[in-house]
Scaffold this motif. Structure first.
Motif, PDB file in Angstrom:
ATOM      1  N   ILE B  40       0.848  -1.206   0.000  1.00 17.35           N
ATOM      2  CA  ILE B  40       0.000   0.000   0.000  1.00 17.35           C
ATOM      3  C   ILE B  40       0.880   1.252   0.000  1.00 17.35           C
ATOM      4  CG2 ILE B  40      -0.306  -0.106   2.528  1.00 17.35           C
ATOM      5  CD1 ILE B  40      -3.246   1.010   1.934  1.00 17.35           C
ATOM      6  N   VAL B  41       0.577   2.148  -0.916  1.00 21.89           N
ATOM      7  CA  VAL B  41       1.374   3.369  -1.102  1.00 21.89           C
ATOM      8  C   VAL B  41       0.438   4.568  -1.069  1.00 21.89           C
ATOM      9  CG1 VAL B  41       2.776   4.676  -2.760  1.00 21.89           C
ATOM     10  CG2 VAL B  41       3.121   2.205  -2.523  1.00 21.89           C
ATOM     11  N   GLN B  42       0.797   5.558  -0.262  1.00 20.89           N
ATOM     12  CA  GLN B  42       0.038   6.815  -0.235  1.00 20.89           C
ATOM     13  C   GLN B  42       0.928   7.942  -0.745  1.00 20.89           C
ATOM     14  OE1 GLN B  42      -1.064  10.091   3.013  1.00 20.89           O
ATOM     15  NE2 GLN B  42      -1.789   8.076   3.632  1.00 20.89           N
ATOM     16  N   PHE B  70      -2.855   1.872  -4.392  1.00 20.43           N
ATOM     17  CA  PHE B  70      -2.330   3.224  -4.546  1.00 20.43           C
ATOM     18  C   PHE B  70      -3.385   4.257  -4.122  1.00 20.43           C
ATOM     19  CE2 PHE B  70      -1.645   6.890  -7.655  1.00 20.43           C
ATOM     20  CZ  PHE B  70      -0.883   7.580  -6.736  1.00 20.43           C
ATOM     21  N   LEU B  71      -3.037   5.018  -3.079  1.00 18.66           N
ATOM     22  CA  LEU B  71      -3.932   6.060  -2.562  1.00 18.66           C
ATOM     23  C   LEU B  71      -3.272   7.433  -2.693  1.00 18.66           C
ATOM     24  CD1 LEU B  71      -5.005   4.337   0.813  1.00 18.66           C
ATOM     25  CD2 LEU B  71      -6.038   4.071  -1.462  1.00 18.66           C
ATOM     26  N   VAL B  72      -4.088   8.470  -2.802  1.00 19.95           N
ATOM     27  CA  VAL B  72      -3.589   9.844  -2.820  1.00 19.95           C
ATOM     28  C   VAL B  72      -4.048  10.538  -1.542  1.00 19.95           C
ATOM     29  CG1 VAL B  72      -3.652  12.075  -4.011  1.00 19.95           C
ATOM     30  CG2 VAL B  72      -3.587   9.953  -5.345  1.00 19.95           C
ATOM     31  N   ASN B  73      -3.148  11.267  -0.915  1.00 16.92           N
ATOM     32  CA  ASN B  73      -3.500  12.025   0.284  1.00 16.92           C
ATOM     33  C   ASN B  73      -4.278  13.280  -0.092  1.00 16.92           C
ATOM     34  OD1 ASN B  73      -2.789  14.334   2.367  1.00 16.92           O
ATOM     35  ND2 ASN B  73      -2.502  12.404   3.426  1.00 16.92           N
ATOM     36  N   VAL B  87      -8.309   7.324  -1.644  1.00 16.91           N
ATOM     37  CA  VAL B  87      -7.681   8.487  -1.022  1.00 16.91           C
ATOM     38  C   VAL B  87      -7.491   8.254   0.472  1.00 16.91           C
ATOM     39  CG1 VAL B  87      -8.586  10.187  -2.653  1.00 16.91           C
ATOM     40  CG2 VAL B  87      -9.933   9.601  -0.638  1.00 16.91           C
ATOM     41  N   HIS B  88      -6.553   9.030   1.012  1.00 16.31           N
ATOM     42  CA  HIS B  88      -6.469   9.120   2.469  1.00 16.31           C
ATOM     43  C   HIS B  88      -6.805  10.550   2.849  1.00 16.31           C
ATOM     44  CE1 HIS B  88      -5.349   8.037   6.526  1.00 16.31           C
ATOM     45  NE2 HIS B  88      -5.034   9.315   6.611  1.00 16.31           N
TER      46      HIS B  88
END
Ligand code: NI
Lengths: 220, 220
Positions: B40-42, B70-73, B87-88
Motif C-alpha cells: 500500500i502506497v500513499q 495506490f492512494l492519494v493524500n 484516497v487518504h
C-alpha cells in the motif's frame, strides 16, 4: 445544452476572488458583486485547507444561487464537493481531457490561454470558454508574465467561437480598450476586491462593458 | 467487495511519500518499497502544482500496478485523474460523506483519527481503514501534535473492525511495541525515505511486522 452553459453567452463582468488582496473578505466580495448583477464568479484560493475551501465554496454556491454561474479555480475536488457549475483551469492544473472525463459534459470548463494556438486547442478539446491572459502586466498573479496587449485579442476572437474572458491588469482606465477588441467578459481583480465599495465598482464595470459592447456591435 | 478493498486485509508496511524528506526522490522510494513487497502506497504532496501532482501520480499508479494499493493524500481530484484506488483524508480535508459521494463505493477511503470517538465515527461513516495518529511525537508532520503512545491503540482496536494503520514517530526501535497493540499496518516515514536503501529498510519493516503479528496471534 445544460442550463448553466446557456448562461455563458450573457456574461459581462467576471469576478475572481482573491482572499489575499480582498479588503472586506471573499464572501462579502461575492455577495456585493452578485447583488450588482455579476453573472459569473470564480473562487480562487490557494492557501486554505481542502476542508476550509469546501466550506467557503458551499457558501459561495448559495450566494450565487441561480443568479450567477459558480466556478472553482483549479480544484475539481472542491468544485464537486460544493456543487459548483464547473471549474477554471490553467496550464499548471489538471489537463482538460481528464477534467472533462471527471466532470462530465454538463459542467463548465474554462481554460486559461496565452495565444491563438492555445485558444484553438482549448476550443478543440471542448473548453466552454477561454480566459485570455495576461492582457496587461499584472502584479496580482505572480506567474502571469508580461502583458500581451489588447491587440492580440482580435486575433483570438477571429479564430474561436467560444466566449473569451480577458484577464490581467485590467482596470477602469483601460477596460474599454479591451472590450472594443471583441471579448465577451473581463476580470479586474484589484479594481474590485481592493475597493471600499465592491457593489458600486462591479456596477460600473457591468455598465461600461454593456455600453461598449453595444457600440461595438453597432459599428461592426 | 472490490478487488482493491479485499487487499486491505493483507497490508503490513504502509508507505507514505515525502518529497521534502526523501533522499532519492518519491518515484525511487515507491519503486524500492513496492519491490520489497510493500502492498500500500500513499502519495502525499503539498508543494507541487495540480498538473505536476497528476503526472507523478500517474507514474506511481504504474509502479504500483497490481502489486500495491495506490492512494492519494487529500486530493480527490488527483486521485481521480491518475486512476488511484482511493484516497487518504485527514480531519482538515474533504468530509468523508462528500468524498464517498464523489468516489463511489468501490474506491478506498482511509481516514486519520486521533481517538476512539473519531475511530468509531470513521467506521460508521464508511471509512475502509483508519490511520491512527500520532502514536509518538513526530517532526515529520508539523500539525500532528503530541504522540498519544501505543497504549491507546488497544482501545481503538477493541472498538472498530476496519484495519488500523499506526502513524507518527514510528521507527525501527519502537515499531514492535506498536504492532503488539494490534494494528494491521504502520507508517515510518523518516526511517524509509531518509534511508540510503529504501528497499532494505522496507523489507526489514515487513519482516518485523509479520513476525510480530504471528507471535501476537499465537499469544491471543
Ligand atoms: Ni490531524
Amino acid at each position: 445544452m445544460a442550463f448553466w452553459k446557456s448562461l455563458l453567452k450573457d456574461i459581462d463582468f467576471y469576478l475572481v476572488t482573491d482572499s489575499g488582496l480582498s479588503r472586506k473578505g471573499t464572501l462579502s466580495d461575492v455577495k456585493c458583486a452578485v447583488a450588482a448583477g455579476c453573472k459569473i464568479v470564480q473562487y480562487r484560493e490557494k492557501d486554505k485547507t481542502t476542508k476550509e475551501m469546501i466550506e467557503e465554496a458551499i457558501l459561495i454556491r448559495k450566494i450565487c444561487g441561480e443568479n450567477a454561474i459558480f466556478l472553482v479555480n483549479d480544484r475539481i475536488d472542491v468544485a464537486l464537493a460544493a456543487g459548483a457549475d464547473g471549474v477554471h483551469i490553467g496550464q499548471d492544473d489538471m489537463p482538460i481531457d481528464s477534467a472533462r472525463r471527471i466532470l462530465g459534459e454538463n459542467k463548465i470548463i474554462g481554460l486559461t490561454v496565452h495565444d491563438t494556438d492555445e485558444a484553438i486547442e482549448a476550443e478543440r478539446k471542448g473548453a466552454d470558454y477561454v480566459g485570455f491572459s495576461p492582457v496587461f502586466d499584472t502584479t496580482t498573479k505572480k506567474d502571469a508574465g508580461m502583458g500581451v496587449g489588447p491587440e492580440r485579442i482580435q486575433a483570438v476572437r477571429k479564430t474561436i467561437n467560444i466566449p473569451i474572458v480577458a484577464i490581467g491588469g485590467i482596470n477602469k482606465d483601460n477596460c474599454i480598450s479591451v472590450i472594443e477588441k471583441g471579448v465577451d467578459s473581463l476580470v479586474a481583480i484589484s479594481a474590485i476586491v481592493c475597493s471600499d465599495d465592491v457593489r458600486r465598482e462591479t456596477e460600473y464595470f457591468i455598465e461600461t462593458i454593456r455600453k461598449t459592447k453595444q457600440k461595438y456591435i453597432q459599428q461592426s
